[in-house]
Write a protein that holds these residues in place. Structure first.
Motif, short mmCIF file in Angstrom:
data_model
loop_
_atom_site.label_atom_id
_atom_site.label_comp_id
_atom_site.label_asym_id
_atom_site.label_seq_id
_atom_site.Cartn_x
_atom_site.Cartn_y
_atom_site.Cartn_z
N PHE A 7 0.83 -1.20 0.00
CA PHE A 7 0.00 0.00 0.00
C PHE A 7 0.86 1.25 0.00
O PHE A 7 0.63 2.17 -0.77
CB PHE A 7 -0.95 0.00 1.20
N TRP A 8 1.86 1.32 0.86
CA TRP A 8 2.68 2.54 0.89
C TRP A 8 3.53 2.67 -0.36
O TRP A 8 3.81 3.78 -0.82
CB TRP A 8 3.49 2.64 2.18
N ALA A 11 1.17 4.10 -2.87
CA ALA A 11 0.95 5.52 -2.57
C ALA A 11 2.14 6.36 -3.01
O ALA A 11 1.98 7.42 -3.63
CB ALA A 11 0.66 5.70 -1.08
N MET A 14 2.18 6.64 -6.76
CA MET A 14 1.16 7.58 -7.25
C MET A 14 1.63 9.02 -7.09
O MET A 14 1.41 9.85 -7.99
CB MET A 14 -0.17 7.34 -6.54
#
Length: 131
Positions: A7-8, A11, A14
């Motif tokens: 997830f990180w 992120a 992105m």
């Protein structure tokens, strides 16, 4: 735990993609991975999609081509992840690769150019911007 790790990384990728995007100066010299995938699909289509074969055979061959394409992408992805996991700060490489493959900024920039052209010159200008 793995999900939070990914997830990180997603992120961060992105954010990197949003800030940097796909720099033209680099991609004019090196083929973008999406362009390479497109070339492979085109090669499969040219060599395997013959008008002389039955529709059933064409679907089977197309399905096999899809399996080969996904297997190649998975092998490359696994190889990169394996290599990055074994070097210090390898997560940076993972973030960069994910940012390149997301290409959200590039999509936004291209769609915006079409919208601006449509607003200024109508449908013909938007069609030109798409091309």
């Amino acid at each position: 735990m793995i999900a939070l790790n990914h997830f990180w990384i997603l992120a961060a990728a992105m954010v990197l993609d949003g800030v940097v995007g796909d720099p033209d100066f680099f991609w004019r010299r090196v083929p973008h991975p999406v362009a390479l995938i497109g070339r492979l699909i085109s090669a499969f289509d040219t060599r395997l999609n013959r008008r002389t074969i039955s529709p059933v055979a064409a679907r089977i061959i197309g399905g096999l081509g899809l399996v080969v394409l996904v297997a190649i992408a998975a092998a490359v992805g696994y190889g990169l992840e394996y290599a990055f996991a074994r070097i210090p700060y390898g997560w940076v490489g993972t973030v960069v690769v994910v940012a390149i493959l997301l290409a959200a900024r590039s999509l936004y920039d291209h769609v915006r150019a079409v919208a601006v052209a449509f607003g200024k010159g109508g449908l013909d200008a938007a069609r030109t911007a798409v091309s």
